[in-house]
Each structure stands twice: as structure tokens, then as C-alpha cells.
Scaffold this motif. Structure first.
Motif, PDB file in Angstrom:
ATOM      1  N   HIS A  42      39.080   3.331  39.161  1.00 38.90           N
ATOM      2  CA  HIS A  42      38.211   2.465  39.954  1.00 38.90           C
ATOM      3  C   HIS A  42      38.852   2.229  41.312  1.00 38.90           C
ATOM      4  O   HIS A  42      40.050   2.480  41.521  1.00 38.90           O
ATOM      5  CB  HIS A  42      37.991   1.126  39.246  1.00 38.90           C
ATOM      6  N   GLY A  43      38.058   1.691  42.251  1.00 35.67           N
ATOM      7  CA  GLY A  43      38.577   1.396  43.571  1.00 35.67           C
ATOM      8  C   GLY A  43      39.256   0.040  43.627  1.00 35.67           C
ATOM      9  O   GLY A  43      40.437  -0.065  43.931  1.00 35.67           O
ATOM     10  N   ALA A  75      41.965   4.315  45.319  1.00 33.87           N
ATOM     11  CA  ALA A  75      40.885   4.318  46.302  1.00 33.87           C
ATOM     12  C   ALA A  75      41.048   5.492  47.259  1.00 33.87           C
ATOM     13  O   ALA A  75      42.125   5.680  47.828  1.00 33.87           O
ATOM     14  CB  ALA A  75      40.884   3.003  47.073  1.00 33.87           C
ATOM     15  N   PRO A  76      39.967   6.274  47.505  1.00 34.54           N
ATOM     16  CA  PRO A  76      38.721   6.193  46.760  1.00 34.54           C
ATOM     17  C   PRO A  76      38.868   6.790  45.371  1.00 34.54           C
ATOM     18  O   PRO A  76      39.576   7.777  45.191  1.00 34.54           O
ATOM     19  CB  PRO A  76      37.729   6.988  47.602  1.00 34.54           C
ATOM     20  N   ALA A  77      38.198   6.206  44.418  1.00 36.71           N
ATOM     21  CA  ALA A  77      38.367   6.605  43.020  1.00 36.71           C
ATOM     22  C   ALA A  77      37.965   8.044  42.759  1.00 36.71           C
ATOM     23  O   ALA A  77      38.494   8.698  41.873  1.00 36.71           O
ATOM     24  CB  ALA A  77      37.552   5.668  42.118  1.00 36.71           C
ATOM     25  N   VAL A  92      35.117   7.749  36.055  1.00 46.86           N
ATOM     26  CA  VAL A  92      35.239   7.009  37.307  1.00 46.86           C
ATOM     27  C   VAL A  92      34.221   5.876  37.342  1.00 46.86           C
ATOM     28  O   VAL A  92      33.072   6.044  36.931  1.00 46.86           O
ATOM     29  CB  VAL A  92      35.010   7.929  38.529  1.00 46.86           C
ATOM     30  N   CYS A  93      34.648   4.729  37.821  1.00 42.88           N
ATOM     31  CA  CYS A  93      33.740   3.646  38.179  1.00 42.88           C
ATOM     32  C   CYS A  93      33.629   3.695  39.697  1.00 42.88           C
ATOM     33  O   CYS A  93      34.585   3.362  40.409  1.00 42.88           O
ATOM     34  CB  CYS A  93      34.294   2.296  37.729  1.00 42.88           C
ATOM     35  N   GLY A  94      32.497   4.172  40.186  1.00 44.67           N
ATOM     36  CA  GLY A  94      32.345   4.332  41.628  1.00 44.67           C
ATOM     37  C   GLY A  94      30.883   4.400  42.009  1.00 44.67           C
ATOM     38  O   GLY A  94      29.999   4.437  41.147  1.00 44.67           O
ATOM     39  N   GLN A  98      28.898   9.256  45.412  1.00 49.09           N
ATOM     40  CA  GLN A  98      30.029  10.154  45.198  1.00 49.09           C
ATOM     41  C   GLN A  98      29.638  11.323  44.309  1.00 49.09           C
ATOM     42  O   GLN A  98      30.096  12.449  44.505  1.00 49.09           O
ATOM     43  CB  GLN A  98      31.196   9.383  44.573  1.00 49.09           C
ATOM     44  N   GLY A 233      27.101   1.175  42.191  1.00 48.07           N
ATOM     45  CA  GLY A 233      28.165   1.479  41.245  1.00 48.07           C
ATOM     46  C   GLY A 233      27.660   1.990  39.913  1.00 48.07           C
ATOM     47  O   GLY A 233      26.622   1.553  39.399  1.00 48.07           O
TER      48      GLY A 233
END
Length: 348
Positions: A42-43, A75-77, A92-94, A98, A233
Motif C-alpha cells: 500500500h502507499g 509508494a507508489p505501491a 496491491v491496495c492502490g 494503476q 482505491g
């Protein structure tokens, strides 16, 4: 012009194809996930957009589904899963854009549960640096701070400025660090404007230091800036990981959707009891105010709207030369299979 438009017919066909050959069905109710431990990159977990993930962890929703989650901040994830999946994470949590950007570079990842149905980025000008601000055109030649130039904050800033007649080259974009580093840069007079998420924006607003000129913390503001709904997200992973670990992905989706349902009715005392004290940054009232600002931007059920995906693809294609609409396979960018099963479980 036509090569950069995604038609409803093409999109629907892709969605049907996904249903036919995409994510494997999870038939065995109560079956244990293939993996008992998953790493999510995650970021920044202390930011408001990551709140659903925090709630799922703090209330034990992932553990209840049979999965222990380890969180890695980077960051960035997205960097953690590039180059064929190399890096410290499984998932990934983003932001969803992306996924589109990665596909434009030939790397196929897929979103499987949505956390935010609006980007939650606001753009504002410094009331100290520009006390007589009358319009976006006045930002020509000035500095605009963004959380990440190539990601959503940068896109929102460019869209807001474009509505005022400014091209990207008319301002200087400055990448910012962590949340309070961004606040420090803004207060030090290094920026005339800023595009960021909460609690940074609400903190500056409350103190009269920021005048908002564009806001995607609301559905209305998002519609005005993007011309349609824009997803934010999500949890996404390489398609191979999802194919090999459908029960694991279902467990993660269940945890997130359970948290989203909890957030729909959570009051101030619930938030205070559940969110780690460190995330409040010594100001609980600020955190609660920021939460209320973005409340409608939080997905109620984890399901991605088809129209939102179309908006995301159009937007990314506008700003990223590596992304062409006619080469993006929407069916490979997201699936609602896991979120819908989770919704059936927790929203019945």
C-alpha cells in the motif's frame, strides 16, 4: 478521434467475455483459502482513502475469513508488482488507474474489490500566496504540489487547470512526500497550489490556508471534473495470482466488503475506537471531519460500475501516451465476481 473512444458495445462484449472465461468460480462454501498469509502493498495506510483496509484489519475481518494479512508500505505501491510480479507483495491496495496504466505497458493485473468510488483528491490554492485569487489562469507560472505526478492527484490537478485554460507546461508540478511533509512544503511557501487527499486537505481548509478549486471527495465534484464516475482505491493483483488463488481473493474481498458495510453506519465514536491512534496525528477532530468529507466517496459494497471503468480508461489514455483505448481489454482490468459474492454474504 475514434481510436480513443471506448464504445458501450465493445465494453459490454468484454464484460460478457470476462464472465465466460475469466475468474474461476468459488464453489466450495466454507473452504479454506489457498494461502493462509497474504502480503498487501500500500502507499499510506494512515490516509483516509485506505480506511476500509484499516477497518478490515482492526476488526479482524480478514482473520475471520482465514487469512493473515501482512502490510508493506511502499509508494507508489504499483512498483512492487511490476516486472513480472517481482517485489514484496502478493496484492496491491492502490488506485484503479494503476491497473489501466500497467495494462498499457503489457502487464496484466486485475482489480477484484473496490474501496473508493471517487478519487478523494481535492485541489486548492494557497490563501497566503494568492490572497486575491480570481481564477485558475492566475496559476500560470506557479508551482502545484501533487501527491504523485503520474497518478490520480496529478491527473485531477491537470484536469482542474485545463478547465481554466492552462496546459500542463503552464505550471510546475512538484511531487510531495508523506502527508505532513506535504503540509510543511505548502506552509513553507514552496507551493502556490496543492492536489492531495485527506486529512491533508481538510487540515489546511480548517485553518483557512487553502481555497478549494476542484474536489473529487464528492460524487458531484467527481462528475464535474471527469465527466462521469471515477473509481479510486481497490485491491488488485496479477491475473495469474487471482486464477491460482480464488479462495484467497474471495477472503480478502469478504474482509473489505464487510468493512465497507461497517463504514456505512459507523459513527464518530466507532471510528475513534477502531482506527489506530497514530493515524489521527494528534487531532481526532480533524480525522473525523476529513472522514465526513469523503464519506460518500467510499464504496458501499465493493462493486465496480462499468461506466466508472470507461471513465478511468478514457482519463488514463488522455494523460498516458503508453495507454491507447483501442488496446485496453476492460475485461482483464477488473472483475466483480468476488465483490458480488461478498455483497451477497454481508448485504443480504
Amino acid at each position: 478521434m475514434s481510436s480513443r473512444r471506448i464504445s458501450r458495445r465493445t465494453f459490454t462484449t468484454a464484460a460478457v467475455f470476462a464472465a465466460a472465461v475469466g475468474v474461476p468460480l468459488v464453489r466450495a462454501q466454507g473452504a479454506r483459502p489457498e494461502r493462509s498469509r497474504v502480503t498487501i502493498v500500500h502507499g499510506s495506510r494512515s490516509s483516509i482513502p485506505a480506511l476500509p483496509l484499516t477497518i478490515a484489519e482492526q476488526l479482524g475481518y480478514f482473520r475471520a475469513e482465514g487469512v493473515e494479512v501482512e502490510f508493506v508500505e511502499q509508494a507508489p505501491a504499483a512498483r512492487s508488482l511490476q516486472d513480472g510480479g517481482a517485489g514484496p507483495g502478493d496484492v496491491v491496495c492502490g488506485p484503479f488507474e494503476q491497473v489501466v496504466q500497467l495494462q498499457g505497458r503489457g502487464q496484466f493485473f486485475q482489480s477484484f474489490v473496490l474501496q473508493g468510488r471517487a478519487p478523494q483528491v481535492a485541489v486548492g490554492v494557497s490563501t497566503r500566496a494568492m490572497p486575491g485569487f480570481r481564477g485558475v489562469a492566475q496559476l500560470r507560472g506557479h508551482r502545484v504540489g501533487v501527491a504523485a505526478p503520474g497518478l490520480m492527484s496529478g491527473m485531477v490537478a491537470r484536469l482542474v487547470l485545463a478547465r481554466g485554460g492552462l496546459d500542463p507546461a503552464d505550471v510546475s508540478y512538484v511531487g510531495l512526500g508523506a502527508q505532513w511533509e506535504a503540509v510543511s512544503s505548502f506552509r513553507a511557501g514552496q507551493l502556490e497550489a496543492i492536489a492531495h487527499t485527506d486529512p491533508v486537505i481538510t487540515h489546511l481548509e480548517q485553518r483557512g490556508e487553502l481555497r478549494i478549486i476542484g474536489d473529487t471527495r464528492t460524487l458531484k465534484g467527481t462528475q464535474e471534473i471527469f465527466g462521469g464516475p471515477m473509481p479510486a482505491g481497490c485491491l488488485y493483483a496479477p491475473q495469474e495470482f487471482i486464477q491460482k488463488n480464488p479462495l484467497t481473493c474471495q477472503a480478502l474481498a469478504n474482509g473489505v466488503v464487510h468493512a465497507l458495510k461497517w463504514l456505512q453506519t459507523a459513527g464518530p465514536s466507532d471510528i475513534i475506537r477502531t482506527v489506530p491512534e497514530a493515524y489521527f496525528m494528534a487531532d481526532r477532530a480533524l480525522y473525523l471531519a476529513a472522514f465526513n468529507k469523503v464519506r460518500e466517496a467510499i464504496s458501499p459494497d465493493g462493486v465496480m460500475a462499468d461506466e466508472a471503468v470507461r471513465t478511468a480508461i478514457r482519463t488514463v489514455a488522455r494523460f498516458d501516451a503508453a495507454v491507447r483505448i483501442d488496446r485496453i481489454d476492460a475485461s482483464r482490468a477488473y472483475t466483480n465476481d468476488f465483490a458480488r459474492r461478498a455483497k451477497d454474504k454481508f448485504h443480504a
